[in-house]
Motif scaffolding. Structure first.
Motif, PDB file in Angstrom:
ATOM      1  N   VAL A   1      34.478  39.118  39.413  1.00  0.00           N
ATOM      2  CA  VAL A   1      34.035  40.514  39.583  1.00  0.00           C
ATOM      3  C   VAL A   1      35.218  41.470  39.460  1.00  0.00           C
ATOM      4  O   VAL A   1      35.128  42.504  38.784  1.00  0.00           O
ATOM      5  CB  VAL A   1      33.316  40.692  40.937  1.00  0.00           C
ATOM      6  N   PHE A   2      36.337  41.134  40.088  1.00  0.00           N
ATOM      7  CA  PHE A   2      37.524  41.982  39.973  1.00  0.00           C
ATOM      8  C   PHE A   2      38.023  42.047  38.534  1.00  0.00           C
ATOM      9  O   PHE A   2      38.494  43.095  38.078  1.00  0.00           O
ATOM     10  CB  PHE A   2      38.642  41.487  40.890  1.00  0.00           C
ATOM     11  N   GLY A   3      37.953  40.950  37.804  1.00  0.00           N
ATOM     12  CA  GLY A   3      38.349  40.955  36.398  1.00  0.00           C
ATOM     13  C   GLY A   3      37.481  41.892  35.577  1.00  0.00           C
ATOM     14  O   GLY A   3      37.978  42.654  34.746  1.00  0.00           O
ATOM     15  N   ILE A   4      36.174  41.847  35.820  1.00  0.00           N
ATOM     16  CA  ILE A   4      35.256  42.745  35.111  1.00  0.00           C
ATOM     17  C   ILE A   4      35.521  44.201  35.494  1.00  0.00           C
ATOM     18  O   ILE A   4      35.572  45.088  34.635  1.00  0.00           O
ATOM     19  CB  ILE A   4      33.799  42.353  35.410  1.00  0.00           C
ATOM     20  N   LEU A   5      35.717  44.449  36.788  1.00  0.00           N
ATOM     21  CA  LEU A   5      35.989  45.818  37.245  1.00  0.00           C
ATOM     22  C   LEU A   5      37.314  46.361  36.714  1.00  0.00           C
ATOM     23  O   LEU A   5      37.464  47.571  36.539  1.00  0.00           O
ATOM     24  CB  LEU A   5      35.972  45.870  38.772  1.00  0.00           C
TER      25      LEU A   5
END
Length: 106
Positions: A13-17
């Motif tokens: 999720v952090f990578g996508i964000l």
């Protein structure tokens, strides 16, 4: 039975964000990109210590790659924003350009 790697979904999720965050002048993308990379490195160490105990390493790898890409894009966005800010004449000039683009409704 294998257990899920800690924070594997959060890393993804952090990578996508971090990629999405590069559109916000890069600042949010830098924060999320760094978080994704740091958490992924910790999870990677844990996985390599005992790979037979954990599952979900694919999310960690993908999140780390997205975090790196997002961090690079965000740094480029942030630096270009700073260059534009200082070469355009500061905040007043930026607001004036926004008014010209969007009209008086901005």
């Amino acid at each position: 039975m294998k257990e899920k790697l800690p924070n594997s979904t959060l890393i993804l999720v952090f990578g996508i964000l971090s990629i999405i965050g590069c559109c916000c002048y890069g600042l949010l993308g830098i924060i999320f990109g760094i978080l994704a990379i740091v958490l992924a490195n910790k999870a990677k160490e844990l996985y390599y210590a005992n790979p037979e105990l954990y599952m979900g390493y694919e999310n960690v790898k993908t999140g780390r790659i997205l975090g790196i890409i997002g961090l690079i894009l965000s740094v480029l966005s942030f630096v270009s924003g700073l260059i534009f800010f200082f070469t355009a004449g500061g905040l007043d000039a930026m607001w004036e350009m926004q008014r010209e683009i969007y009209g008086n409704g901005f």
